[in-house]
Design a protein around this motif. Structure first.
Motif, mmCIF file in Angstrom:
data_model
loop_
_atom_site.group_PDB
_atom_site.id
_atom_site.type_symbol
_atom_site.label_atom_id
_atom_site.label_comp_id
_atom_site.label_asym_id
_atom_site.label_seq_id
_atom_site.Cartn_x
_atom_site.Cartn_y
_atom_site.Cartn_z
ATOM 1 N N THR A 113 0.752 -0.768 -0.519
ATOM 2 C CA THR A 113 -0.188 -0.205 -0.351
ATOM 3 C C THR A 113 1.091 1.229 0.063
ATOM 4 N N SER A 237 -10.373 -0.493 -7.776
ATOM 5 C CA SER A 237 -9.271 0.818 -6.698
ATOM 6 C C SER A 237 -10.413 0.217 -5.807
ATOM 7 N N ALA A 239 -8.778 0.976 -1.109
ATOM 8 C CA ALA A 239 -8.221 1.158 -0.261
ATOM 9 C C ALA A 239 -8.776 0.896 1.067
ATOM 10 N N ASP A 285 -10.578 5.079 -9.958
ATOM 11 C CA ASP A 285 -9.671 5.754 -8.877
ATOM 12 C C ASP A 285 -10.838 7.067 -8.720
ATOM 13 N N TYR A 289 -11.806 8.266 -5.091
ATOM 14 C CA TYR A 289 -11.878 9.464 -4.254
ATOM 15 C C TYR A 289 -12.780 10.149 -4.297
ATOM 16 N N LEU A 307 -5.727 7.713 4.239
ATOM 17 C CA LEU A 307 -6.007 6.583 3.661
ATOM 18 C C LEU A 307 -4.355 6.264 3.098
ATOM 19 N N TYR A 309 -4.020 3.280 -0.146
ATOM 20 C CA TYR A 309 -4.445 2.957 -1.192
ATOM 21 C C TYR A 309 -3.560 1.493 -1.644
#
Length: 322
Positions: A113, A237, A239, A285, A289, A307, A309
């Motif tokens: 990450t 995506s 996270a 992504d 976001y 965060l 990711y």
């Protein structure tokens, strides 16, 4: 034992794969209901039952998906759970360290990450002593691991493995199980499509009892039977968010609110620097976001959101680390 499991090492769910539209459609249906009959799947998708059976068999045998009964790991005997954030030596590739950690049986989730940690690890151990052994004797000595920050789990508040299917999805919430339900959930955690008569024979009860108990657990959201896969395999995506709750706010209230968000797949109430870890899965992504900015950072009950990711993910199944 799964065909991919050799010498105690479980590589987890495959990432480097190519799925065509038919594969994705099949997986999407199986993420809604992992026990849907093949003949019904064929009817929905305009395919023959033989084609559906062969396709699903290929997806299973290649470890692209597993169809399991998903429940709270604590109900299956994993009494000590923790998230561990690792910082690493830049001279040693994080992906190399992550792959070595993924070979430890008590590890179910390893993420390479971005952010303050290079790697994040979820440990499912059967006891506090076993958890300590994994941290001190198995992760700590790995070359390249510089430091560890441990976040003990107080509650796996919510988990949802569905992200390909359209429409709302109900995830599993932590809830006590009776001894019979616990044993049944454990059996289905290895094979969610196991015939109920086979499960009944294993447990020494009637097929009617199995059907009734599974139906009750599904209704109570103590159990979900579905196809699971590595979300990075289909370009999602993903996270982790480490959340610190604002003074005066209740952690469980925030967790309950976040569990209703369609982008949230996992809510983990913990101790340490953060109060909550939340896994967010989006199509791309940009959506990721937007979800974080609008749904998390704007919530006054959240004092801070950090965060992490996903760059890579090793994902195993509870039955593989049993």
């Amino acid at each position: 034992m799964p065909p991919s499991q050799k010498d105690g090492y479980v590589p987890g769910l495959t990432r480097g794969i190519e799925l065509d539209a038919t594969d994705r459609a099949l997986i999407a249906e199986l993420q809604v209901d992992g026990r849907v009959p093949f003949v019904e799947l064929g009817r929905r998708l305009g395919l023959s039952e033989k084609t559906v059976r062969n396709r699903v068999s290929a997806l299973l045998s290649s470890d692209v998906i597993r169809i399991i009964g998903l429940t709270d790991p604590r109900m299956l005997g994993f009494e000590a759970i923790a998230m561990v954030g690792l910082t690493t030596d830049p001279a040693v590739p994080a992906s190399q360290i992550a792959a070595e950690i993924a070979g430890i049986r008590d590890i179910d989730y390893v993420v390479v990450t971005t952010g303050r940690y290079s790697i994040m690890v979820e440990i499912l151990a059967t006891s506090p002593e076993r958890l300590r052994h994994v941290i001190e004797r198995q992760i700590g000595p790995i070359a390249g691991v510089r430091s560890m920050e441990i976040f003990p789990c107080f509650s796996l508040f919510y988990q949802k493995a569905r992200f390909l299917a359209e429409g709302p999805a109900s995830g599993v919430r932590s809830s006590p199980l009776s001894e019979l339900d616990r044993r049944l959930a454990m059996v289905l955690s290895t094979d969610g499509r196991m015939p109920f008569r086979v499960a009944a024979d294993r447990l020494g009860i009637s097929e009617t009892q199995v059907r009734a108990r599974v139906s009750a657990m599904l209704e109570a959201r103590q159990l979900s039977i579905l196809a699971i896969m590595n979300p990075l395999a289909v370009g999602r995506s993903v996270a982790w968010l480490g959340l610190k709750i604002a003074p005066g706010a209740r952690c469980e209230d925030v967790a309950s609110h976040l569990a209703d968000d369609p982008s949230v797949s996992y809510v983990f109430i913990c101790g340490g620097r953060f109060d909550l870890f939340v896994e967010v899965i989006c199509d791309n992504d940009s959506q990721l976001y937007s979800a974080i900015d609008k749904r998390f950072r704007s919530d006054r009950r959240i004092a801070n959101a950090e965060l992490f990711y996903y760059l890579d993910l090793h994902y195993k199944i509870l039955s593989d680390i049993d």
